[in-house]
Design an enzyme around this catalytic site. Structure first.
Site, PDB file in Angstrom:
ATOM      1  N   TYR A   1      -8.799 -11.540   5.025  1.00 43.86           N
ATOM      2  CA  TYR A   1      -9.050 -10.094   4.886  1.00 43.86           C
ATOM      3  C   TYR A   1      -9.494  -9.767   3.459  1.00 43.86           C
ATOM      4  O   TYR A   1     -10.519  -9.110   3.252  1.00 43.86           O
ATOM      5  CB  TYR A   1      -7.774  -9.326   5.257  1.00 43.86           C
ATOM      6  CG  TYR A   1      -7.812  -7.855   4.902  1.00 43.86           C
ATOM      7  CD1 TYR A   1      -8.602  -6.956   5.612  1.00 43.86           C
ATOM      8  CD2 TYR A   1      -7.040  -7.357   3.841  1.00 43.86           C
ATOM      9  CE1 TYR A   1      -8.634  -5.604   5.279  1.00 43.86           C
ATOM     10  CE2 TYR A   1      -7.063  -6.012   3.503  1.00 43.86           C
ATOM     11  CZ  TYR A   1      -7.864  -5.142   4.224  1.00 43.86           C
ATOM     12  OH  TYR A   1      -7.886  -3.804   3.882  1.00 43.86           O
TER      13      TYR A   1
ATOM     14  N   TRP B   1      -1.522   0.222   0.107  1.00 45.04           N
ATOM     15  CA  TRP B   1      -0.338   0.708   0.837  1.00 45.04           C
ATOM     16  C   TRP B   1      -0.583   2.109   1.420  1.00 45.04           C
ATOM     17  O   TRP B   1       0.166   3.055   1.152  1.00 45.04           O
ATOM     18  CB  TRP B   1       0.889   0.734  -0.082  1.00 45.04           C
ATOM     19  CG  TRP B   1       1.378  -0.599  -0.560  1.00 45.04           C
ATOM     20  CD1 TRP B   1       0.671  -1.754  -0.701  1.00 45.04           C
ATOM     21  CD2 TRP B   1       2.715  -0.891  -1.002  1.00 45.04           C
ATOM     22  NE1 TRP B   1       1.480  -2.746  -1.196  1.00 45.04           N
ATOM     23  CE2 TRP B   1       2.732  -2.248  -1.392  1.00 45.04           C
ATOM     24  CE3 TRP B   1       3.879  -0.150  -1.127  1.00 45.04           C
ATOM     25  CZ2 TRP B   1       3.878  -2.882  -1.875  1.00 45.04           C
ATOM     26  CZ3 TRP B   1       5.025  -0.782  -1.617  1.00 45.04           C
ATOM     27  CH2 TRP B   1       5.030  -2.129  -1.976  1.00 45.04           C
TER      28      TRP B   1
ATOM     29  N   THR C   1      -9.651  -2.761  -1.419  1.00 47.45           N
ATOM     30  CA  THR C   1      -8.215  -3.008  -1.296  1.00 47.45           C
ATOM     31  C   THR C   1      -7.622  -3.782  -2.471  1.00 47.45           C
ATOM     32  O   THR C   1      -8.337  -4.556  -3.136  1.00 47.45           O
ATOM     33  CB  THR C   1      -7.967  -3.805   0.015  1.00 47.45           C
ATOM     34  OG1 THR C   1      -6.628  -4.286   0.035  1.00 47.45           O
ATOM     35  CG2 THR C   1      -8.884  -5.007   0.119  1.00 47.45           C
ATOM     36  N   ASP C   2      -6.315  -3.605  -2.664  1.00 47.57           N
ATOM     37  CA  ASP C   2      -5.563  -4.406  -3.641  1.00 47.57           C
ATOM     38  C   ASP C   2      -5.577  -5.899  -3.267  1.00 47.57           C
ATOM     39  O   ASP C   2      -5.316  -6.747  -4.116  1.00 47.57           O
ATOM     40  CB  ASP C   2      -4.118  -3.887  -3.734  1.00 47.57           C
ATOM     41  CG  ASP C   2      -3.416  -3.795  -2.385  1.00 47.57           C
ATOM     42  OD1 ASP C   2      -4.100  -3.615  -1.358  1.00 47.57           O
ATOM     43  OD2 ASP C   2      -2.175  -3.904  -2.340  1.00 47.57           O
TER      44      ASP C   2
ATOM     45  N   ASP D   1     -21.483   1.803  15.628  1.00 43.41           N
ATOM     46  CA  ASP D   1     -20.940   0.454  15.451  1.00 43.41           C
ATOM     47  C   ASP D   1     -21.651  -0.142  14.232  1.00 43.41           C
ATOM     48  O   ASP D   1     -22.856  -0.408  14.276  1.00 43.41           O
ATOM     49  CB  ASP D   1     -21.188  -0.385  16.709  1.00 43.41           C
ATOM     50  CG  ASP D   1     -20.643  -1.801  16.557  1.00 43.41           C
ATOM     51  OD1 ASP D   1     -20.347  -2.227  15.410  1.00 43.41           O
ATOM     52  OD2 ASP D   1     -20.518  -2.490  17.585  1.00 43.41           O
TER      53      ASP D   1
ATOM     54  N   LYS E   1     -13.150  -8.400   2.262  1.00 41.14           N
ATOM     55  CA  LYS E   1     -13.265  -7.086   1.608  1.00 41.14           C
ATOM     56  C   LYS E   1     -13.956  -7.236   0.253  1.00 41.14           C
ATOM     57  O   LYS E   1     -14.740  -6.382  -0.153  1.00 41.14           O
ATOM     58  CB  LYS E   1     -11.881  -6.443   1.446  1.00 41.14           C
ATOM     59  CG  LYS E   1     -11.228  -5.970   2.733  1.00 41.14           C
ATOM     60  CD  LYS E   1     -11.977  -4.856   3.438  1.00 41.14           C
ATOM     61  CE  LYS E   1     -11.983  -3.570   2.664  1.00 41.14           C
ATOM     62  NZ  LYS E   1     -12.672  -2.486   3.405  1.00 41.14           N
TER      63      LYS E   1
ATOM     64  N   ALA F   1     -13.577  -0.552   8.839  1.00 40.57           N
ATOM     65  CA  ALA F   1     -13.279  -1.905   8.364  1.00 40.57           C
ATOM     66  C   ALA F   1     -12.483  -2.663   9.416  1.00 40.57           C
ATOM     67  O   ALA F   1     -11.882  -2.050  10.304  1.00 40.57           O
ATOM     68  CB  ALA F   1     -12.458  -1.832   7.067  1.00 40.57           C
TER      69      ALA F   1
HETATM   70  N1  LIG Z   1      -4.245   0.629   5.439  1.00 36.17           N
HETATM   71  C1  LIG Z   1      -4.013   0.182   4.211  1.00 36.17           C
HETATM   72  O1  LIG Z   1      -2.858   0.002   3.787  1.00 36.17           O
HETATM   73  C2  LIG Z   1      -5.176  -0.094   3.286  1.00 36.17           C
HETATM   74  C3  LIG Z   1      -4.906  -0.591   1.998  1.00 36.17           C
HETATM   75  C4  LIG Z   1      -5.962  -0.834   1.133  1.00 36.17           C
HETATM   76  C5  LIG Z   1      -7.249  -0.596   1.558  1.00 36.17           C
HETATM   77  N2  LIG Z   1      -7.501  -0.156   2.794  1.00 36.17           N
HETATM   78  C6  LIG Z   1      -8.900   0.072   3.197  1.00 36.17           C
HETATM   79  O2  LIG Z   1      -9.043   1.451   3.495  1.00 36.17           O
HETATM   80  C7  LIG Z   1     -10.049   1.629   4.491  1.00 36.17           C
HETATM   81  C8  LIG Z   1      -9.494   2.483   5.611  1.00 36.17           C
HETATM   82  O3  LIG Z   1      -8.359   1.818   6.148  1.00 36.17           O
HETATM   83  P1  LIG Z   1      -7.499   2.454   7.317  1.00 36.17           P
HETATM   84  O4  LIG Z   1      -6.083   2.216   6.992  1.00 36.17           O
HETATM   85  O5  LIG Z   1      -7.987   3.816   7.627  1.00 36.17           O
HETATM   86  O6  LIG Z   1      -7.905   1.444   8.487  1.00 36.17           O
HETATM   87  P2  LIG Z   1      -7.941   1.666  10.050  1.00 36.17           P
HETATM   88  O7  LIG Z   1      -6.979   2.733  10.442  1.00 36.17           O
HETATM   89  O8  LIG Z   1      -7.809   0.306  10.653  1.00 36.17           O
HETATM   90  O9  LIG Z   1      -9.408   2.231  10.286  1.00 36.17           O
HETATM   91  C9  LIG Z   1     -10.532   1.416  10.271  1.00 36.17           C
HETATM   92  C10 LIG Z   1     -11.449   1.952  11.341  1.00 36.17           C
HETATM   93  O10 LIG Z   1     -12.643   1.160  11.341  1.00 36.17           O
HETATM   94  C11 LIG Z   1     -13.051   1.046  12.691  1.00 36.17           C
HETATM   95  N3  LIG Z   1     -13.945  -0.086  12.942  1.00 36.17           N
HETATM   96  C12 LIG Z   1     -13.638  -1.400  13.053  1.00 36.17           C
HETATM   97  N4  LIG Z   1     -14.750  -2.101  13.370  1.00 36.17           N
HETATM   98  C13 LIG Z   1     -15.768  -1.213  13.453  1.00 36.17           C
HETATM   99  C14 LIG Z   1     -17.144  -1.318  13.762  1.00 36.17           C
HETATM  100  N5  LIG Z   1     -17.687  -2.486  14.065  1.00 36.17           N
HETATM  101  N6  LIG Z   1     -17.895  -0.197  13.740  1.00 36.17           N
HETATM  102  C15 LIG Z   1     -17.345   1.006  13.459  1.00 36.17           C
HETATM  103  N7  LIG Z   1     -16.040   1.177  13.189  1.00 36.17           N
HETATM  104  C16 LIG Z   1     -15.258   0.078  13.175  1.00 36.17           C
HETATM  105  C17 LIG Z   1     -11.760   0.880  13.455  1.00 36.17           C
HETATM  106  O11 LIG Z   1     -11.968   1.181  14.810  1.00 36.17           O
HETATM  107  P3  LIG Z   1     -11.023   0.513  15.940  1.00 36.17           P
HETATM  108  O12 LIG Z   1      -9.676   1.143  15.726  1.00 36.17           O
HETATM  109  O13 LIG Z   1     -11.689   0.884  17.200  1.00 36.17           O
HETATM  110  O14 LIG Z   1     -11.008  -0.950  15.654  1.00 36.17           O
HETATM  111  C18 LIG Z   1     -10.858   1.891  12.749  1.00 36.17           C
HETATM  112  O15 LIG Z   1     -10.914   3.154  13.351  1.00 36.17           O
HETATM  113  C19 LIG Z   1     -10.464   0.221   4.909  1.00 36.17           C
HETATM  114  O16 LIG Z   1     -11.625  -0.136   4.209  1.00 36.17           O
HETATM  115  C20 LIG Z   1      -9.323  -0.654   4.451  1.00 36.17           C
HETATM  116  O17 LIG Z   1      -9.760  -1.968   4.169  1.00 36.17           O
HETATM  117  C21 LIG Z   1      -6.481   0.123   3.676  1.00 36.17           C
END
Ligand SMILES: NC(=O)c1ccc[n+]([C@@H]2O[C@H](COP(=O)([O-])OP(=O)(O)OC[C@H]3O[C@@H](n4cnc5c(N)ncnc54)[C@H](OP(=O)(O)O)[C@@H]3O)[C@@H](O)[C@H]2O)c1
Length: 284
Positions: free
Chosen positions: A127, A152, A103-104, A38, A131, A62
């Site tokens: 958000y 995306w 992120t964007d 965590d 970030k 995140a």
């Molecule tokens: N998805 C997009 O379109 C997008 C776009 C631009 C940038 N990003 C960035 O890319 C990265 C990965 O995104 P993703 O799409 O893979 O997001 P995701 O699927 O939401 O994965 C984030 C993970 O972080 C975990 N988490 C949250 N709080 C936590 C804590 N306190 N300790 C440990 N783990 C924790 C979540 O666990 P739980 O599921 O249990 O909450 C989840 O498994 C992030 O930094 C995001 O900001 C994503």
């Protein structure tokens, strides 16, 4: 020679799950999901990093609920800023590199041409703000930090636009999708490969990593159905017709100057990546 050890936080998320499945000779990837680490627990971060002694931490954990963040900014801050600081400080204390995924949404979305890495950030959502503050926390807590902004994101794991569209296609003959937001889809597999290569260098700093080219969500949806050979009617609409608690950027295409300067080829075109993703997910 010992394998290059990469620790992935947020290993239960869509990017985290992709990262832990990447097979690269000479690279050993260890994933920890929320239960394994965590990131809001500073002591646990120090202890776990002392035990594992990674060469690099890729910080994919995140708070990513963009709309929900508007009503719970403290939670978003705790994970994206404090949590990031905890992991980056722990990385620094064991001499590891730190790679923060951003992120964007750190940009305001009013541009007409791709955002470059040194363009000023001006987030318009909770958000995006958290970030961006996370970027600053990472850069100040660890002297060997990469910040990689992406956009995306979709892939085989977790919920994302492509999987949602495919699911909806099975239940509705007509889908309405916004056509006035432009960005670049990014396949987690392409992003993960780049991250693994990047972190083995010492070219620290800010990078943009998204698949090449751009489209609107409407165009993206049409491409998904075309590539899958599905006849679904997609109707374009405006952002105003779909109000959300957090405003979406009108334009969030990322330019890839830093990546090219560091000698990396740009990620392939988004349509080609989408085609491969769909082919692979059909085979399973
Ligand atoms: N998805 C997009 O379109 C997008 C776009 C631009 C940038 N990003 C960035 O890319 C990265 C990965 O995104 P993703 O799409 O893979 O997001 P995701 O699927 O939401 O994965 C984030 C993970 O972080 C975990 N988490 C949250 N709080 C936590 C804590 N306190 N300790 C440990 N783990 C924790 C979540 O666990 P739980 O599921 O249990 O909450 C989840 O498994 C992030 O930094 C995001 O900001 C994503």
């Amino acid at each position: 020679m010992a394998a290059y050890k990469v620790l992935v936080t947020g290993a239960g998320g869509q990017l985290g799950q992709e990262l832990v499945r990447i097979q690269k000779p000479g690279v050993h990837i260890i994933g920890l999901d929320r239960h394994g680490l965590d990131i809001t627990d500073a002591e646990a971060c120090q202890r776990v990093l002392r035990d594992i002694r990674p060469d690099t931490v890729i910080h994919a954990a995140a708070y990513t609920a963009v709309d929900q963040a508007e009503s719970e900014p403290e939670k978003a801050h705790l994970v994206n800023v404090i949590g990031t600081h905890n992991v980056a400080a722990a990385a620094e204390s064991v001499g590891a590199k730190f790679c923060y995924i951003s992120t964007d949404y750190v940009f305001d979305g009013t541009a007409n041409q791709p955002y470059q890495e040194d363009d000023p950030a001006a987030p318009r959502t909770v958000y995006g703000r958290t970030k961006w503050e996370g970027e600053k926390a990472a850069l100040s807590a660890c002297s060997r930090t990469f910040v990689v902004r992406t956009s995306w994101v979709y892939g085989k794991y977790g919920a994302n636009f492509v999987r949602t569209m495919l699911k909806l296609a099975g239940t509705r003959p007509v889908l309405t999708v916004v056509n006035d937001q432009t960005g670049s889809p990014t396949y987690t597999y392409d992003l993960a490969l780049f991250l693994i290569d990047l972190v083995q260098t010492d070219r620290y700093g800010i990078y943009h990593a998204s698949n090449s080219g751009s489209c609107t969500w409407y165009e993206f949806a049409r491409a998904i159905f075309e590539e899958r050979g599905l006849s679904v009617e997609v109707v374009p609409c405006t952002t105003e017709e779909f109000p959300r608690p957090a405003p979406r950027p009108r334009y969030s295409v990322l330019g890839h100057q830093a990546m090219v300067r560091a000698g990396f080829p740009p990620l392939r075109h988004w349509r080609e990546a989408l085609r491969e993703f769909l082919r692979e997910s059909e085979e399973k």
